[in-house]
Scaffold this active site. Sequence first.
Site, short mmCIF file in Angstrom:
data_model
loop_
_atom_site.label_atom_id
_atom_site.label_comp_id
_atom_site.label_asym_id
_atom_site.label_seq_id
_atom_site.Cartn_x
_atom_site.Cartn_y
_atom_site.Cartn_z
N LYS A 10 0.85 -1.12 0.01
CA LYS A 10 0.04 0.03 0.14
C LYS A 10 0.90 1.21 0.03
O LYS A 10 2.02 1.24 0.17
CB LYS A 10 -0.89 0.06 1.43
CG LYS A 10 -0.30 -0.07 2.73
CD LYS A 10 0.11 1.36 3.07
CE LYS A 10 1.02 1.44 4.45
NZ LYS A 10 1.34 2.94 4.91
N ASP A 136 -3.28 -0.84 9.74
CA ASP A 136 -3.40 -0.98 8.34
C ASP A 136 -4.28 -2.13 7.69
O ASP A 136 -4.58 -2.28 6.69
CB ASP A 136 -2.13 -0.70 7.67
CG ASP A 136 -1.42 0.59 7.73
OD1 ASP A 136 -2.32 1.60 7.85
OD2 ASP A 136 -0.34 0.76 7.59
#
Length: 283
Positions: A10, A136
Amino acid sequence: MKIFEKAPAKLNLGLDIKGRCDDGYHELAMIMVSIDLNDYVTISELKEDCIVIDSDSSKMPLNNDNDVFKAADIIKNQYGINKGVHIRLEKSIPVCAGLGGGSTDAAATIRALNRLWNLQMDYDEMVAIGFKIGSDVPYCLGGGCSLVLGKGEIVKPLPTLRPCWIVLVKPDFGISTKSIFRDIDCKSISRVDIDLLKSAILSSDYQLMVKSMGNSLEDITITKNPVISTIKERMLNSGADVALMTGSGPTVFSMCSTEKKADRVFNSMKGFCKEVYKVRLLR
């Protein structure tokens, strides 16, 4: 039976620290995207009631300090699973780099175990497990372009970004996310206008998007590791549309509207740092 899951890295296009919560954690507002730099998770069942992890990387723990182990342990306990599991991690995402490697591996493990043991968890149930592991992980369960709020548990999908090229540069050291968050002074930290960045994405305004990108943690990490600033400057001088640290660092990424620009940035960084990647956004 073996279950395979891809675990993409990411990037944070925007990361704003809105304040500190009563429990000591921070309230966040982030916009995140997935890129085509992937780890791969392979899971198979064991008769013996244990969790076994192995990997092609020597840079990560293979015990209960690993987020993948934590994911499997939580699921086994929560669902009363008395069978064991073998988890194989094939690593391409750098460790302690701000790219969400541990989080995306944990998310892939949750998805894989849901399939292996036919647990029929819905998305919200998987998010609840993921949030116990890290802020996350909920995002990494679904990926894509998303607005992430709260402590990371609120994930709202956004439209897919226009195609562009990304160059990643990972300096030859890692960063402890916890150490960076310990140093946050919410009164003086730089702020990022996530609403403006979101508006740019919703209106498909690429120029406004790159101007609106920012990371509240960047100044803290640069104070300790000034080479990050040097990398950013070098990328911009090579024609990048924007250069920004992702997460708590130390990885810096640039976005380029054309592959020709990305090649220039890539070539300018290739001799400066060992780990340089040219990637695309996942759509």
